[in-house]
Design an enzyme around this catalytic site. Structure first.
Site, PDB file in Angstrom:
ATOM      1  N   HIS A  29       0.838  -1.205   0.000  1.00 56.44           N
ATOM      2  CA  HIS A  29       0.000   0.000   0.000  1.00 56.44           C
ATOM      3  C   HIS A  29       0.872   1.254   0.000  1.00 56.44           C
ATOM      4  O   HIS A  29       0.692   2.152  -0.845  1.00 56.44           O
ATOM      5  CB  HIS A  29      -0.911  -0.018   1.232  1.00 56.44           C
ATOM      6  N   GLU A  30       1.816   1.309   0.933  1.00 53.55           N
ATOM      7  CA  GLU A  30       2.668   2.487   1.027  1.00 53.55           C
ATOM      8  C   GLU A  30       3.632   2.581  -0.154  1.00 53.55           C
ATOM      9  O   GLU A  30       4.015   3.683  -0.561  1.00 53.55           O
ATOM     10  CB  GLU A  30       3.443   2.473   2.345  1.00 53.55           C
ATOM     11  N   HIS A  67       1.980   4.638  -2.863  1.00 55.39           N
ATOM     12  CA  HIS A  67       2.130   6.078  -2.609  1.00 55.39           C
ATOM     13  C   HIS A  67       3.551   6.532  -2.920  1.00 55.39           C
ATOM     14  O   HIS A  67       3.763   7.558  -3.577  1.00 55.39           O
ATOM     15  CB  HIS A  67       1.834   6.383  -1.131  1.00 55.39           C
TER      16      HIS A  67
END
Length: 424
Positions: A18-19, A22
């Protein structure tokens, strides 16, 4: 211990991907990423590479990428401040020492008259014993040092809010999107490793002690009809069995060259759907597998399963919103750990499937248009696109703060429910 390891691996993978979404898109947009963190709270492990610090933190409740400009930049030099400067060979400021200057030899101590550390990147001031105003240029890699901690300057062109709307949108959207990508990859690998269910009316594994095994059915039997109704697909077989709990049905099968008939009474199982309960019949058989499928079959399977689980989670979410699904049934970190413990006992393939489902769930939850979540930020980008200008940052920050507080309250309630359910 195996359950703890399984939970840590799954949690770490979900948060990392997920990170990573980003992080990658932030870097592509030219945003300065100060920290890439897995977990929250105190640091357990940290190292710095290039301009980003990578940290592992104590509490397994999330992670983050700290991008320059998301919060107010704290680096500033007010007139009258005495700063120590270390210059490089091109006479540009390499480091700005804010305190403990005696630890650094060969400093050029300057009384600041004017400074801009975001746009024009300069410091104007007077050196000790000099009356001539000098200008010292900063680079985009200049660092401020306070109490031994180095913080790189963040020129405005490298801050999150300086980027175009589509770049900011993609940077935020990429986090949840990567959770779907992770699920697709895991399910594709699972299909290649464990085989792909085939939609044929052929029995796969038969569960010992269940109605099918008790009646004499065996793995590999091809079901040609049930109670006189001809079938050819697995979906047709399960549909008839499911709607016949407690009723005797006759399965006509082909076993090699033989044609055989078996009378089976499907066992009744109760399924809870929100506040409603339904009954369905099962006989204890699994569908057959395409073993060693090719890459295209595996990719198709991964995509289909990702889509199917996404639809299922959205359906459950809809039931929660409409009140068909009680909030008491929600699981927090404790509930997820207990479920992971149960799934881990079933084997690696089931654990992989569970991880994929959790990844999809995390992606969907983060896309909800709620303050403090990625979906809430994307909603504000939508308002910006419609208005032609961004919402006031202070107002947006207040909305996200209130949303975060409410989410933490919900987390506490759900965790307490988990503790009561499993330990009290």
């Amino acid at each position: 211990m195996n359950s703890v390891i399984a939970f840590i691996i799954i949690f770490g993978a979900l948060v990392f991907f997920h990170e990573l979404g980003h992080f990658v898109f932030a870097k592509r947009a030219g945003i300065l990423c100060r920290e890439f963190a897995i977990g929250m709270g105190p640091k357990v492990l940290a190292f710095k590479r290039n301009e980003t610090q990578y940290t592992l933190r104590l509490l397994p409740i999330g992670g983050y990428v700290r991008m320059a400009g998301e919060d107010a930049e704290l680096l500033e030099l007010k007139p009258g401040f005495r700063a120590g400067l270390i210059l490089d060979q091109d006479e540009k400021v390499q480091k700005v020492i804010l305190n403990n200057k005696d630890r650094y030899p060969d400093l050029r101590v300057v009384e600041v008259a004017e400074a801009d550390v975001e746009k024009d990147l300069y410091i104007k001031g007077y050196e000790e014993g000099e009356e001539i105003l000098q200008t010292f240029k900063l680079s985009e890699t200049t660092v401020f040092v306070e109490d031994g901690v180095e913080t790189q300057v963040a020129p405005y062109n490298r801050q999150f809010n300086s980027k175009k709307l589509h770049q900011r949108f993609l940077t935020i959207f990429a986090g949840p999107a990567m959770n779907f990508v992770l699920a697709f990859i895991v399910l594709t690998i699972l299909g290649m490793a464990a085989g792909i269910p085939a939609d044929r009316a052929v029995l796969g594994d038969v569960v010992p002690g269940d109605p099918a095994a008790e009646a004499g059915l065996e793995k590999g039997d091809e079901v040609v009809s049930i109670s006189g109704e001809e079938i050819s697909t697995w979906n047709e077989l399960t549909s008839i069995v499911s709607r016949s709990p407690g009723e005797e049905i006759t399965l006509d099968v082909r076993r090699g060259e033989e044609s055989l008939s078996f009378n089976v009474v499907p066992e009744e199982r109760t399924i809870e759907q929100g506040e409603e309960t339904t009954s369905q019949g099962i006989i204890g058989v699994y569908n057959p597998l395409i073993e060693s499928p090719n890459i295209f079959q595996s990719i198709k399977y991964g995509a289909e399963q990702t889509y199917a689980y996404t639809v299922l989670i959205f359906d459950l979410l809809g039931q929660l919103i409409t009140g068909q699904f009680s909030i008491d049934a929600l699981a927090g970190p404790v509930g997820i750990y207990k479920s992971t413990e149960e799934v881990a006992a079933l084997g690696i393939y089931q654990l992989m499937q569970w991880g994929a489902i959790l990844s999809i769930n995390l992606g969907i939850m983060n896309l909800l248009p709620l303050p403090a979540l990625d979906g809430g930020r994307l909603l504000f980008f939508g308002f910006e696109a419609l208005r032609g200008k961004p919402i006031d940052r202070q107002k947006e920050g207040m909305v996200h703060f209130v949303g975060f507080a409410l989410l933490m309250l919900l987390m506490i309630v759900v965790t307490w429910n988990d503790i009561q359910r499993y330990f009290l």
